[in-house]
Design a protein around this motif. Structure first.
Motif, short mmCIF file in Angstrom:
data_model
loop_
_atom_site.label_atom_id
_atom_site.label_comp_id
_atom_site.label_asym_id
_atom_site.label_seq_id
_atom_site.Cartn_x
_atom_site.Cartn_y
_atom_site.Cartn_z
N ILE A 129 7.20 -12.54 13.38
CA ILE A 129 6.69 -13.43 12.34
C ILE A 129 6.76 -14.89 12.78
O ILE A 129 5.80 -15.64 12.66
N ASP A 130 7.92 -15.31 13.29
CA ASP A 130 8.11 -16.65 13.82
C ASP A 130 9.24 -16.59 14.85
O ASP A 130 9.56 -15.50 15.35
N ASP A 131 9.84 -17.72 15.16
CA ASP A 131 10.89 -17.74 16.19
C ASP A 131 12.12 -16.92 15.78
O ASP A 131 12.91 -16.51 16.63
N LEU A 132 12.31 -16.70 14.48
CA LEU A 132 13.47 -15.97 14.00
C LEU A 132 13.16 -14.58 13.49
O LEU A 132 13.87 -13.63 13.77
N LYS A 133 12.09 -14.45 12.74
CA LYS A 133 11.86 -13.23 11.98
C LYS A 133 10.97 -12.20 12.70
O LYS A 133 10.09 -12.55 13.47
N LYS A 134 11.28 -10.94 12.39
CA LYS A 134 10.52 -9.83 12.92
C LYS A 134 10.33 -8.81 11.80
O LYS A 134 11.23 -8.59 10.99
N SER A 135 9.15 -8.20 11.73
CA SER A 135 8.90 -7.23 10.67
C SER A 135 8.63 -5.84 11.26
O SER A 135 8.13 -5.71 12.37
N PHE A 136 8.99 -4.83 10.47
CA PHE A 136 8.82 -3.44 10.87
C PHE A 136 8.11 -2.71 9.73
O PHE A 136 8.60 -2.71 8.59
N THR A 137 6.99 -2.09 10.02
CA THR A 137 6.27 -1.32 9.02
C THR A 137 6.74 0.12 9.08
O THR A 137 6.75 0.74 10.15
N ILE A 138 7.16 0.64 7.93
CA ILE A 138 7.77 1.96 7.85
C ILE A 138 6.86 2.90 7.06
O ILE A 138 6.40 2.57 5.97
N GLY A 185 0.83 -1.19 0.00
CA GLY A 185 0.00 0.00 0.00
C GLY A 185 0.86 1.25 0.00
O GLY A 185 1.73 1.42 -0.85
N LYS A 186 0.65 2.12 1.00
CA LYS A 186 1.43 3.34 1.11
C LYS A 186 2.58 3.20 2.10
O LYS A 186 3.26 4.18 2.39
N GLU A 187 2.81 1.99 2.62
CA GLU A 187 3.87 1.76 3.59
C GLU A 187 4.83 0.69 3.10
O GLU A 187 4.56 0.01 2.10
N TRP A 188 5.93 0.56 3.78
CA TRP A 188 6.95 -0.43 3.44
C TRP A 188 7.16 -1.34 4.64
O TRP A 188 7.13 -0.89 5.79
N VAL A 189 7.39 -2.62 4.38
CA VAL A 189 7.60 -3.59 5.46
C VAL A 189 9.00 -4.20 5.32
O VAL A 189 9.33 -4.81 4.30
N LEU A 190 9.81 -4.01 6.36
CA LEU A 190 11.15 -4.57 6.42
C LEU A 190 11.12 -5.78 7.34
O LEU A 190 10.77 -5.68 8.51
N THR A 191 11.47 -6.96 6.79
CA THR A 191 11.48 -8.20 7.57
C THR A 191 12.91 -8.69 7.67
O THR A 191 13.61 -8.81 6.66
#
Length: 219
Positions: free
Chosen positions: A47-56, A14-20
Protein backbone atom coordinates in the motif's frame (compact mmCIF):
# COMPACT_ATOMS: atom_id res chain seq x y z
CA UNK A 1 -15.47 -3.86 8.79
CA UNK A 2 -14.66 -7.11 10.60
CA UNK A 3 -11.71 -5.93 12.71
CA UNK A 4 -9.86 -2.64 13.21
CA UNK A 5 -7.06 -1.19 15.34
CA UNK A 6 -4.59 1.61 14.68
CA UNK A 7 -2.29 -0.70 12.73
CA UNK A 8 -4.57 -3.50 11.46
CA UNK A 9 -7.86 -3.61 9.62
CA UNK A 10 -9.90 -6.40 8.07
CA UNK A 11 -12.77 -5.54 5.78
CA UNK A 12 -15.04 -7.42 3.41
CA UNK A 13 -14.87 -6.48 -0.26
CA UNK A 14 -17.38 -8.35 -2.37
CA UNK A 15 -16.92 -12.06 -1.74
CA UNK A 16 -13.39 -11.65 -0.35
CA UNK A 17 -11.77 -10.11 2.70
CA UNK A 18 -8.79 -7.74 2.76
CA UNK A 19 -6.40 -7.73 5.72
CA UNK A 20 -4.15 -4.63 5.85
CA UNK A 21 -1.26 -4.50 8.32
CA UNK A 22 1.73 -2.29 9.17
CA UNK A 23 4.17 -4.70 7.55
CA UNK A 24 7.24 -2.53 8.15
CA UNK A 25 6.24 -1.42 11.63
CA UNK A 26 7.65 -2.38 15.02
CA UNK A 27 5.89 -5.75 14.90
CA UNK A 28 7.33 -6.85 11.55
CA UNK A 29 8.54 -10.16 13.00
CA UNK A 30 5.00 -10.96 14.08
CA UNK A 31 3.62 -10.46 10.58
CA UNK A 32 6.49 -12.18 8.80
CA UNK A 33 5.84 -15.24 10.96
CA UNK A 34 2.06 -14.99 10.86
CA UNK A 35 0.43 -18.34 9.86
CA UNK A 36 -0.27 -17.20 6.31
CA UNK A 37 -0.32 -20.79 4.93
CA UNK A 38 -3.60 -21.37 6.81
CA UNK A 39 -5.21 -18.61 4.72
CA UNK A 40 -6.28 -18.75 1.09
CA UNK A 41 -4.38 -15.65 -0.09
CA UNK A 42 -5.37 -14.61 -3.59
CA UNK A 43 -3.41 -11.34 -3.77
CA UNK A 44 -0.75 -9.37 -1.91
CA UNK A 45 -0.27 -5.65 -2.42
CA UNK A 46 2.07 -3.02 -1.01
CA UNK A 47 0.00 0.00 0.00
CA UNK A 48 2.80 2.42 0.97
CA UNK A 49 6.20 2.33 2.69
CA UNK A 50 4.62 0.73 5.77
CA UNK A 51 1.43 -1.06 4.87
CA UNK A 52 0.75 -4.28 3.01
CA UNK A 53 -2.61 -5.87 2.21
CA UNK A 54 -3.62 -9.50 1.77
CA UNK A 55 -6.80 -10.56 -0.02
CA UNK A 56 -8.32 -13.65 1.57
CA UNK A 57 -10.75 -16.06 -0.05
CA UNK A 58 -13.05 -17.54 2.58
CA UNK A 59 -16.69 -18.41 3.14
CA UNK A 60 -16.82 -16.76 6.57
CA UNK A 61 -14.60 -14.39 8.53
CA UNK A 62 -15.82 -13.39 11.97
CA UNK A 63 -14.60 -12.33 15.38
CA UNK A 64 -14.38 -14.92 18.13
CA UNK A 65 -17.25 -13.11 19.86
CA UNK A 66 -19.49 -13.66 16.81
CA UNK A 67 -18.31 -17.25 16.44
CA UNK A 68 -19.27 -18.02 20.02
CA UNK A 69 -22.74 -16.58 19.48
CA UNK A 70 -23.19 -18.94 16.53
CA UNK A 71 -22.09 -21.81 18.77
CA UNK A 72 -24.58 -20.75 21.49
CA UNK A 73 -21.61 -19.60 23.62
CA UNK A 74 -19.97 -23.05 23.84
CA UNK A 75 -17.45 -24.50 21.43
CA UNK A 76 -16.92 -28.26 21.31
CA UNK A 77 -13.79 -30.22 22.15
CA UNK A 78 -12.53 -30.36 18.56
CA UNK A 79 -12.92 -26.59 18.15
CA UNK A 80 -11.04 -26.06 21.41
CA UNK A 81 -8.12 -28.23 20.29
CA UNK A 82 -7.79 -26.24 17.05
CA UNK A 83 -8.13 -22.98 19.00
CA UNK A 84 -5.31 -24.05 21.32
CA UNK A 85 -3.12 -25.25 18.48
CA UNK A 86 -3.59 -22.19 16.26
CA UNK A 87 -3.14 -19.42 18.83
CA UNK A 88 -0.65 -21.42 20.90
CA UNK A 89 1.59 -21.74 17.85
CA UNK A 90 1.43 -17.99 17.31
CA UNK A 91 2.50 -17.40 20.93
CA UNK A 92 5.24 -20.01 20.66
CA UNK A 93 6.54 -18.40 17.47
CA UNK A 94 6.71 -15.02 19.20
CA UNK A 95 8.61 -16.65 22.06
CA UNK A 96 11.37 -17.69 19.65
CA UNK A 97 11.90 -14.02 18.84
CA UNK A 98 11.81 -12.97 22.52
CA UNK A 99 8.37 -11.46 22.14
CA UNK A 100 5.21 -12.04 24.16
CA UNK A 101 1.62 -10.93 24.72
CA UNK A 102 0.63 -10.09 28.32
CA UNK A 103 -3.02 -11.06 27.82
CA UNK A 104 -5.56 -11.92 25.16
CA UNK A 105 -9.10 -10.73 24.80
CA UNK A 106 -12.10 -12.16 23.01
CA UNK A 107 -11.97 -9.32 20.46
CA UNK A 108 -8.30 -9.95 19.56
CA UNK A 109 -9.12 -13.13 17.65
CA UNK A 110 -10.86 -13.87 14.38
CA UNK A 111 -12.16 -17.19 13.09
CA UNK A 112 -11.97 -18.06 9.40
CA UNK A 113 -14.32 -20.59 7.80
CA UNK A 114 -15.30 -21.64 11.34
CA UNK A 115 -12.18 -23.82 11.58
CA UNK A 116 -9.06 -21.70 12.13
CA UNK A 117 -8.27 -19.08 14.78
CA UNK A 118 -5.93 -16.10 14.36
CA UNK A 119 -4.61 -13.52 16.82
CA UNK A 120 -4.47 -10.06 15.16
CA UNK A 121 -3.85 -7.38 17.79
CA UNK A 122 -0.18 -6.48 17.22
CA UNK A 123 -0.42 -3.48 19.57
CA UNK A 124 -0.11 -5.82 22.58
CA UNK A 125 3.11 -7.50 21.48
CA UNK A 126 6.16 -6.76 23.63
CA UNK A 127 9.81 -7.72 23.60
CA UNK A 128 11.03 -9.53 26.69
CA UNK A 129 14.46 -9.35 28.25
CA UNK A 130 16.95 -11.92 29.50
CA UNK A 131 15.01 -12.34 32.73
CA UNK A 132 11.97 -13.31 30.59
CA UNK A 133 9.91 -10.30 31.63
CA UNK A 134 8.20 -7.66 29.56
CA UNK A 135 7.74 -4.11 30.74
CA UNK A 136 4.15 -2.89 30.70
CA UNK A 137 3.99 0.88 30.22
CA UNK A 138 0.43 1.12 28.90
CA UNK A 139 -2.70 1.24 31.03
CA UNK A 140 -4.99 -1.65 30.11
CA UNK A 141 -8.46 -2.41 31.34
CA UNK A 142 -8.23 -5.66 33.30
CA UNK A 143 -10.48 -8.10 31.51
CA UNK A 144 -11.60 -11.58 32.59
CA UNK A 145 -8.84 -13.47 30.75
CA UNK A 146 -5.76 -12.19 32.54
CA UNK A 147 -3.12 -14.11 34.48
CA UNK A 148 -2.84 -13.93 38.28
CA UNK A 149 0.31 -11.82 38.06
CA UNK A 150 -1.36 -9.39 35.66
CA UNK A 151 -4.38 -9.05 37.95
CA UNK A 152 -2.02 -8.14 40.81
CA UNK A 153 -0.39 -5.32 38.85
CA UNK A 154 -1.20 -2.02 40.58
CA UNK A 155 0.97 0.52 38.76
CA UNK A 156 3.03 1.10 35.63
CA UNK A 157 5.68 0.64 34.48
CA UNK A 158 5.58 -2.94 35.68
CA UNK A 159 7.56 -6.08 34.87
CA UNK A 160 5.53 -9.17 34.01
CA UNK A 161 6.57 -12.65 32.85
CA UNK A 162 6.11 -13.23 29.13
CA UNK A 163 4.20 -16.48 29.84
CA UNK A 164 1.30 -14.42 31.14
CA UNK A 165 -0.14 -14.78 27.64
CA UNK A 166 -0.21 -18.59 27.86
CA UNK A 167 -2.35 -18.42 31.00
CA UNK A 168 -4.64 -15.94 29.25
CA UNK A 169 -5.07 -18.24 26.24
CA UNK A 170 -6.01 -21.19 28.44
CA UNK A 171 -8.49 -18.99 30.29
CA UNK A 172 -10.09 -17.83 27.05
CA UNK A 173 -10.37 -21.36 25.66
CA UNK A 174 -11.96 -22.59 28.89
CA UNK A 175 -14.50 -19.78 28.77
CA UNK A 176 -15.26 -20.62 25.13
CA UNK A 177 -15.97 -24.24 26.09
CA UNK A 178 -17.93 -23.81 29.32
CA UNK A 179 -19.13 -20.19 29.27
CA UNK A 180 -17.55 -19.67 32.71
CA UNK A 181 -14.49 -17.78 33.88
CA UNK A 182 -11.70 -19.92 35.30
CA UNK A 183 -9.42 -19.17 38.24
CA UNK A 184 -7.08 -21.00 40.58
CA UNK A 185 -9.91 -21.98 42.90
CA UNK A 186 -12.33 -23.48 40.38
CA UNK A 187 -10.05 -24.77 37.62
CA UNK A 188 -10.12 -28.45 38.61
CA UNK A 189 -13.91 -28.49 38.90
CA UNK A 190 -14.44 -26.52 35.70
CA UNK A 191 -12.10 -28.74 33.64
CA UNK A 192 -13.44 -31.99 35.09
CA UNK A 193 -15.73 -32.73 32.07
CA UNK A 194 -12.60 -33.14 29.91
CA UNK A 195 -10.52 -34.88 32.59
CA UNK A 196 -7.69 -37.14 31.31
CA UNK A 197 -7.86 -35.79 27.73
CA UNK A 198 -4.85 -34.18 26.06
CA UNK A 199 -6.68 -30.84 26.14
CA UNK A 200 -7.19 -31.17 29.90
CA UNK A 201 -3.48 -31.64 30.58
CA UNK A 202 -2.46 -28.95 28.08
CA UNK A 203 -4.72 -26.38 29.73
CA UNK A 204 -3.56 -27.30 33.23
CA UNK A 205 0.07 -26.80 32.18
CA UNK A 206 -0.80 -23.31 30.96
CA UNK A 207 -2.88 -22.46 34.03
CA UNK A 208 -0.05 -22.96 36.51
CA UNK A 209 0.01 -20.14 39.05
CA UNK A 210 3.80 -19.72 38.79
CA UNK A 211 4.65 -18.28 35.34
CA UNK A 212 7.93 -20.15 34.94
CA UNK A 213 6.07 -23.44 35.46
CA UNK A 214 3.75 -22.85 32.50
CA UNK A 215 4.27 -24.69 29.22
CA UNK A 216 2.52 -24.85 25.89
CA UNK A 217 2.56 -28.56 25.10
CA UNK A 218 -0.07 -30.79 23.46
CA UNK A 219 0.64 -34.51 23.81
Amino acid sequence: MVYKTKSVDLIKKGKEWVLTVNWEGEQRKFWINFPWPLLSITKQEKIDDLKKSFTIKAKTVETLREFLKDKKNRINYDDAIVFLYDIGNQLQTLERFYMGIPFLDIDDIIVIDKRHFFYLNDSKIYNFSGDKTIEIETIYKKGPFISPEFSEMLSIPHQIHYKSGFYSLASLITFSMFNQYINQENKMELLDPINTTKLYWALLRMLEYTPSARFYLII
